[in-house]
Write an enzyme that holds these catalytic residues in place. Structure first.
Site, PDB file in Angstrom:
ATOM      1  N   ILE A 125      46.339  79.911  30.144  1.00  0.00           N
ATOM      2  CA  ILE A 125      47.402  80.939  30.056  1.00  0.00           C
ATOM      3  C   ILE A 125      47.673  81.256  28.725  1.00  0.00           C
ATOM      4  O   ILE A 125      47.533  80.326  27.699  1.00  0.00           O
ATOM      5  CB  ILE A 125      48.872  80.140  30.576  1.00  0.00           C
ATOM      6  CG1 ILE A 125      49.871  81.234  30.639  1.00  0.00           C
ATOM      7  CG2 ILE A 125      49.151  79.030  29.660  1.00  0.00           C
ATOM      8  CD1 ILE A 125      51.178  80.897  31.479  1.00  0.00           C
ATOM      9  N   PHE A 158      45.514  79.178  20.062  1.00  0.00           N
ATOM     10  CA  PHE A 158      46.068  77.842  20.465  1.00  0.00           C
ATOM     11  C   PHE A 158      45.809  77.722  21.932  1.00  0.00           C
ATOM     12  O   PHE A 158      46.588  77.310  22.681  1.00  0.00           O
ATOM     13  CB  PHE A 158      47.271  77.338  20.072  1.00  0.00           C
ATOM     14  CG  PHE A 158      47.491  77.570  18.290  1.00  0.00           C
ATOM     15  CD1 PHE A 158      46.345  77.184  17.638  1.00  0.00           C
ATOM     16  CD2 PHE A 158      48.485  78.043  18.075  1.00  0.00           C
ATOM     17  CE1 PHE A 158      46.595  77.226  16.189  1.00  0.00           C
ATOM     18  CE2 PHE A 158      48.706  78.324  16.483  1.00  0.00           C
ATOM     19  CZ  PHE A 158      47.651  77.946  15.748  1.00  0.00           C
ATOM     20  N   GLN A 244      59.045  73.667  34.192  1.00  0.00           N
ATOM     21  CA  GLN A 244      57.995  72.891  35.013  1.00  0.00           C
ATOM     22  C   GLN A 244      57.141  72.321  33.613  1.00  0.00           C
ATOM     23  O   GLN A 244      56.512  71.117  33.674  1.00  0.00           O
ATOM     24  CB  GLN A 244      57.436  73.239  36.101  1.00  0.00           C
ATOM     25  CG  GLN A 244      56.227  72.382  36.530  1.00  0.00           C
ATOM     26  CD  GLN A 244      55.997  72.518  38.074  1.00  0.00           C
ATOM     27  OE1 GLN A 244      56.716  72.933  39.032  1.00  0.00           O
ATOM     28  NE2 GLN A 244      54.540  72.802  38.511  1.00  0.00           N
ATOM     29  N   GLU A 245      56.631  73.299  33.139  1.00  0.00           N
ATOM     30  CA  GLU A 245      55.631  72.927  31.874  1.00  0.00           C
ATOM     31  C   GLU A 245      56.338  71.894  30.722  1.00  0.00           C
ATOM     32  O   GLU A 245      55.577  71.137  30.564  1.00  0.00           O
ATOM     33  CB  GLU A 245      55.421  74.237  30.945  1.00  0.00           C
ATOM     34  CG  GLU A 245      54.446  74.011  29.672  1.00  0.00           C
ATOM     35  CD  GLU A 245      54.065  75.265  28.977  1.00  0.00           C
ATOM     36  OE1 GLU A 245      53.481  75.095  28.046  1.00  0.00           O
ATOM     37  OE2 GLU A 245      54.459  76.317  29.523  1.00  0.00           O
ATOM     38  N   ARG A 246      57.678  72.054  30.648  1.00  0.00           N
ATOM     39  CA  ARG A 246      58.055  71.033  29.661  1.00  0.00           C
ATOM     40  C   ARG A 246      58.259  69.906  30.432  1.00  0.00           C
ATOM     41  O   ARG A 246      58.190  68.634  29.771  1.00  0.00           O
ATOM     42  CB  ARG A 246      59.454  71.844  28.893  1.00  0.00           C
ATOM     43  CG  ARG A 246      59.184  72.819  28.121  1.00  0.00           C
ATOM     44  CD  ARG A 246      60.415  73.801  27.685  1.00  0.00           C
ATOM     45  NE  ARG A 246      59.910  74.636  26.680  1.00  0.00           N
ATOM     46  CZ  ARG A 246      60.389  75.900  26.510  1.00  0.00           C
ATOM     47  NH1 ARG A 246      61.606  76.041  26.833  1.00  0.00           N
ATOM     48  NH2 ARG A 246      59.975  76.715  25.416  1.00  0.00           N
ATOM     49  N   ARG A 271      45.965  38.677  18.775  1.00  0.00           N
ATOM     50  CA  ARG A 271      45.550  38.616  17.400  1.00  0.00           C
ATOM     51  C   ARG A 271      46.419  37.585  16.626  1.00  0.00           C
ATOM     52  O   ARG A 271      47.511  37.429  16.774  1.00  0.00           O
ATOM     53  CB  ARG A 271      45.961  39.942  16.848  1.00  0.00           C
ATOM     54  CG  ARG A 271      45.799  40.281  15.473  1.00  0.00           C
ATOM     55  CD  ARG A 271      44.123  40.196  15.282  1.00  0.00           C
ATOM     56  NE  ARG A 271      44.022  40.732  13.647  1.00  0.00           N
ATOM     57  CZ  ARG A 271      43.136  40.479  13.062  1.00  0.00           C
ATOM     58  NH1 ARG A 271      41.736  40.357  13.828  1.00  0.00           N
ATOM     59  NH2 ARG A 271      42.908  41.082  11.778  1.00  0.00           N
ATOM     60  N   GLN A 282      58.749  36.971  14.179  1.00  0.00           N
ATOM     61  CA  GLN A 282      60.047  37.596  14.775  1.00  0.00           C
ATOM     62  C   GLN A 282      60.224  39.100  14.794  1.00  0.00           C
ATOM     63  O   GLN A 282      60.741  39.574  15.472  1.00  0.00           O
ATOM     64  CB  GLN A 282      61.342  37.032  14.235  1.00  0.00           C
ATOM     65  CG  GLN A 282      62.866  37.425  14.632  1.00  0.00           C
ATOM     66  CD  GLN A 282      63.639  36.455  13.395  1.00  0.00           C
ATOM     67  OE1 GLN A 282      64.216  36.891  12.645  1.00  0.00           O
ATOM     68  NE2 GLN A 282      64.600  35.668  14.546  1.00  0.00           N
ATOM     69  N   GLY A 343      44.892  47.304   9.818  1.00  0.00           N
ATOM     70  CA  GLY A 343      43.711  48.432   9.187  1.00  0.00           C
ATOM     71  C   GLY A 343      43.014  48.854  10.573  1.00  0.00           C
ATOM     72  O   GLY A 343      42.350  50.080  10.600  1.00  0.00           O
TER      73      GLY A 343
END
Length: 382
Positions: A125, A158, A244-246, A271, A282, A343
């Site tokens: 679109i 875009f 609908q897109e949102r 980990r 905590q 990291g």
């Protein structure tokens, strides 16, 4: 928390979507990333699985599902894999297809819908322009009448699926004397049209699988049979379909965040640091409590918006609220998830790093969050 908005049919559909993803998509994710796009085989496989024509009537090869919850299920499962998939498929399934179903003539339906449902016609679109951004009323792409034809000149940017689309639903100003929202018409522009061109695939921060491009219209000649909906009614058509897109963006935002949060919790439990799992500290324990609560509260809100949309009760303001809120929650959650990985979270080989980058665009597309707040403020009478 058990969700109640889906029934057995929806969950059976979810299982079929998962099977498709595990078979045809997940093994090729890295390949798709490297290619910066989805191959045609992906679209054809999705079409065979019945995923591309959910709202398309059965007579044109679709599922004929008049229930947005099936769309929401599809979006949720795609979002668990990555954020690119619901972006590309969402444009095709949730955005362009409804325009073609609701606004086209019987001849146009026969011309386009079977290919859209099967994956032989990939869609995009064309709304956003280089100078306009979120301001859809500021369109500069123009069409002038030449006998029974229209001649289009302008550019879009875009555009998701821009490099691969066979058909681009394009917003064009057809009456230069009318300013703002007036005088805009929608055209279905075939990629084979003389004068239609594409720029390079844009080099984005995230979502590499989502091919995004600039589009150019240089004396593109189309007939009146390529007009979608009412002439000069394009802005109204877009405003009707934007909720609908949102909403689709909101469903994706939250499902994406929840998946990475679950994976981060599993990581934090295994980990070790200072002789204990980092999840047992905590601060981290409290952080997970906050994040899961935020996600589950937001899920309840999203689910209510989905149900409202199913009964045509989702207002443009509601859609603006759920879009900006979920994108904010998504980015907040994923930023914490990356931090919890230390990291390693900054390494592209880790899903959390890729998800963090992929999510940043959600505060910009489908209307920036600032525009969403402007719309909400106007509705409040401000």
């Amino acid at each position: 928390m058990k969700r109640s908005i889906y029934n057995e049919d929806h969950e059976a559909f979810r299982a079929s979507v998962r099977a498709f993803l595990e078979r045809s998509v997940i093994p090729h994710v890295e390949e798709h990333d490297a290619d910066k796009g989805l191959p045609r085989d992906f679209w054809l496989d999705a079409g065979k699985q019945g995923l591309l024509g959910l709202c398309i009537p059965e007579e044109y090869g679709g599922a004929g599902a008049d229930d947005y919850r099936f769309n929401a299920v599809l979006t949720e499962e795609l979002s668990k894999v990555n954020a690119s998939l619901p972006s590309c498929m969402g444009i095709h399934v949730d955005i362009v297809a409804p325009y073609l179903v609701d606004l086209t003539t019987p001849e146009q339906k026969q011309r386009w819908l079977p290919g859209v449902a099967s994956g032989h016609i990939v869609t995009a679109i064309g709304m956003t322009e280089p100078s306009g951004g979120s301001d859809l009323a500021a369109l500069e792409t123009k069409a002038v009448r030449d006998g029974d034809d229209w001649i289009i000149n302008g550019a879009k940017t875009f555009i998701t699926n821009g490099s691969s689309a066979d058909l681009v639903l394009t917003a064009v100003r057809t009456d230069p004397a009318k300013k703002g929202a007036r005088g805009i018409t929608l055209f279905a522009v075939p990629a084979t049209a003389d004068g239609f061109g594409r720029g390079r695939k844009l080099d984005k921060v995230g979502q590499p699988q989502s091919d995004t491009a600039e589009l150019f219209f240089n004396d593109v000649r189309l007939s009146v049979d390529d007009v979608v909906g009412e002439a000069e009614g394009g802005f109204i058509h877009m405003m009707k379909n934007l909720p609908q897109e949102r909403l689709n963006a909101a469903v994706s935002n939250l499902a994406h965040a929840r998946q990475i949060l679950d994976e981060t919790l599993a990581y934090a439990m295994q980990r070790k640091a200072f002789g204990a799992s980092i999840g047992s500290f905590q601060h981290n324990k409290f952080l997970f409590a906050e994040l899961y609560t935020q996600v589950e509260v937001t899920q309840a809100y999203v689910d209510q918006c989905v149900l409202a949309h199913c009964t045509d009760d989702l207002t443009p303001t509601d859609a603006a609220k759920v879009k900006w809120w979920t994108s904010d929650i998504q980015n907040r959650v994923l930023d914490h998830c990356l931090q919890l990985h230390g990291g390693y979270g900054f390494m592209n080989e880790y899903r959390v790093a890729r998800a963090w980058k992929d999510a940043r665009i959600t505060k910009i597309w489908a209307g920036t969050n600032e525009i969403m707040k402007e719309l909400i403020g106007r509705d409040l009478g401000l």
